[in-house]
Design a protein around this motif. Structure first.
Motif, short mmCIF file in Angstrom:
data_model
loop_
_atom_site.label_atom_id
_atom_site.label_comp_id
_atom_site.label_asym_id
_atom_site.label_seq_id
_atom_site.Cartn_x
_atom_site.Cartn_y
_atom_site.Cartn_z
N THR A 82 65.28 31.73 -6.85
CA THR A 82 64.32 32.77 -6.14
C THR A 82 62.99 32.65 -6.33
OG1 THR A 82 64.74 34.32 -7.78
CG2 THR A 82 66.16 34.48 -5.74
N SER A 83 62.21 32.86 -5.43
CA SER A 83 60.68 32.82 -5.65
C SER A 83 60.38 34.16 -5.17
CB SER A 83 60.11 31.63 -4.98
OG SER A 83 58.58 31.72 -5.07
N PHE A 87 63.84 13.93 -10.05
CA PHE A 87 62.97 15.00 -9.68
C PHE A 87 61.73 15.16 -10.25
CE2 PHE A 87 61.70 19.06 -8.01
CZ PHE A 87 61.33 20.00 -9.38
N TYR A 132 58.99 24.33 5.11
CA TYR A 132 59.30 25.54 3.93
C TYR A 132 58.88 25.26 2.44
CZ TYR A 132 61.59 29.50 1.72
OH TYR A 132 61.82 30.50 0.72
N TYR A 177 60.21 13.00 -5.94
CA TYR A 177 60.89 12.15 -6.53
C TYR A 177 60.41 10.94 -6.86
CZ TYR A 177 64.57 15.83 -5.29
OH TYR A 177 65.28 16.80 -5.26
N ARG A 191 62.07 20.11 3.53
CA ARG A 191 62.79 21.06 4.15
C ARG A 191 62.12 22.10 4.95
NH1 ARG A 191 64.95 26.14 0.76
NH2 ARG A 191 66.17 26.92 2.46
N ILE A 210 58.46 20.67 -7.18
CA ILE A 210 58.74 21.56 -5.68
C ILE A 210 57.40 22.18 -5.53
CG2 ILE A 210 60.02 23.27 -4.72
CD1 ILE A 210 62.24 23.13 -6.55
N HIS A 270 59.82 18.62 -2.07
CA HIS A 270 60.34 18.16 -3.27
C HIS A 270 59.52 16.72 -3.49
CE1 HIS A 270 64.28 20.30 -3.81
NE2 HIS A 270 63.31 20.97 -3.70
N ALA A 296 62.21 35.38 -1.84
CA ALA A 296 62.72 34.30 -1.00
C ALA A 296 63.70 33.44 -1.78
CB ALA A 296 61.36 33.22 -0.60
N ALA A 297 64.93 33.02 -1.00
CA ALA A 297 65.68 32.19 -1.59
C ALA A 297 65.11 30.90 -1.58
CB ALA A 297 67.15 32.05 -0.57
N LEU A 298 65.45 30.15 -2.77
CA LEU A 298 64.79 28.77 -3.03
C LEU A 298 65.68 27.62 -3.32
CD1 LEU A 298 62.36 26.89 -3.51
CD2 LEU A 298 62.23 27.86 -5.84
N LEU A 299 65.87 26.69 -2.49
CA LEU A 299 66.45 25.66 -2.95
C LEU A 299 65.86 24.83 -4.07
CD1 LEU A 299 69.30 24.57 -1.73
CD2 LEU A 299 68.16 23.11 -0.45
N MET A 300 66.85 24.56 -4.99
CA MET A 300 65.87 23.86 -6.12
C MET A 300 66.00 22.32 -6.17
SD MET A 300 64.56 26.43 -7.71
CE MET A 300 64.27 26.07 -9.08
N GLU A 301 65.73 21.64 -7.18
CA GLU A 301 65.88 20.30 -7.23
C GLU A 301 67.26 19.66 -6.97
OE1 GLU A 301 65.05 22.06 -9.69
OE2 GLU A 301 65.72 21.21 -11.80
N GLN A 302 67.17 18.45 -6.45
CA GLN A 302 68.59 17.66 -6.44
C GLN A 302 68.64 16.80 -7.64
OE1 GLN A 302 69.42 16.10 -2.66
NE2 GLN A 302 68.11 17.61 -1.44
N TYR A 353 74.95 16.83 -1.16
CA TYR A 353 74.37 15.98 -0.06
C TYR A 353 75.08 14.67 -0.40
CZ TYR A 353 71.07 19.86 0.01
OH TYR A 353 70.31 20.83 0.25
N TYR A 378 75.94 17.00 4.50
CA TYR A 378 75.64 18.09 3.42
C TYR A 378 76.53 19.13 3.49
CZ TYR A 378 72.93 20.77 6.66
OH TYR A 378 72.66 21.66 7.76
N TYR A 420 75.32 23.39 -3.35
CA TYR A 420 74.71 22.52 -2.31
C TYR A 420 75.14 20.97 -2.64
CZ TYR A 420 72.40 26.67 -1.22
OH TYR A 420 72.21 28.06 -0.99
#
Lengths: 119, 110
Positions: free
Chosen positions: A98-99, B44, B29, B34, B91, B47, B32, A102-108, A33, A48, A31
């Motif tokens: 994952t959590s 970061f 959902y 920052y 998000r 979360i 985050h 569930a798929a989890l989008l982690m930190e940017q 952005y 993105y 991912y």
């Protein structure tokens, strides 16, 4: 790892000129952005990408274009620069975890930014 | 559509506590948090997931109220290094877009 790198760091454009802001990450993140941050303001999402060949518009896409031909690179193209595009541009990348199920989008992870002035 | 943060700005003395709130009009959902120092990129902090799970790597705590679409960041025993602007990034389900909040400027004085 270099993380997320952006070039150039600074740029001055004349009205009507075009340029490409480069963004590269070496963390194999899917991912990526692009954000812009006007002085004293928050981050606005421009475009993105969820993987090579897949891009989508964010909140403020007008006047910009992107491409994602590789996992590593996500360039941002400005066509016909206008004074309203004067801003700091940040590129960021992220990965999924994952959590439970569930798929989890982690930190940017953010790049250092490109400060663009259009006069 | 941009999440609203409150307060807009806060000044603390070292050792004091602060709470920063993030409120969205859309179902969330995950959230985050920052911190951005002047002239630098955001870094970061944490979360928070729907269901209450947290993942972070600093001594900062946070909460996520799914029903109210709100998140709060708790800074306890503040240090000078906590100064900066704090942003929440939100998000919604089924999207990979992150929309950032309006920001809260925090200044910690010695």
């Amino acid at each position: 790892n270099a993380g997320v790198t952006q070039t150039p760091k600074f740029r001055i454009l004349k009205i009507g000129q075009s340029m490409t802001l480069q963004c590269t990450q070496d963390m194999n993140h899917n991912y990526m952005y692009w954000y812009r941050q006007d002085p004293g303001m928050g981050l606005k999402l421009i475009y993105y990408s969820v993987g090579a060949g897949i891009t989508d518009k964010g909140e403020v896409p007008n006047g910009y274009n992107v491409s994602r031909s590789t996992t590593e690179d996500f360039p941002l193209r400005l066509e016909l620069a206008a004074p309203s595009q004067t801003s700091v541009y940040f590129c960021a990348s992220s990965y999924s975890g994952t959590s439970g199920r569930a798929a989890l989008l982690m930190e940017q992870y953010f790049g250092p930014g490109t400060r663009l002035t259009v006069t | 559509q941009q999440p609203v943060q409150s307060p807009q700005a806060v000044i603390l003395r070292e050792g004091e506590d602060a709470v920063i709130n993030c409120s969205s009009s859309k179902a969330l959902y995950s959230v985050h948090w920052y911190r951005q120092k002047h002239g630098e990129a955001p870094v970061f902090l944490m979360i928070l997931l729907k269901g209450g799970e947290q993942k972070g790597h600093e001594k900062i705590s946070a909460s996520f109220n799914e029903k109210k679409q709100q998140s709060s960041l708790y800074l306890t025993a503040s240090q000078l290094s906590y100064s900066g602007t704090y942003f929440c990034g939100t998000r919604g389900s089924g999207t990979y877009k992150y929309i950032f909040g309006t920001g809260t400027r925090l200044k910690v004085l010695a």
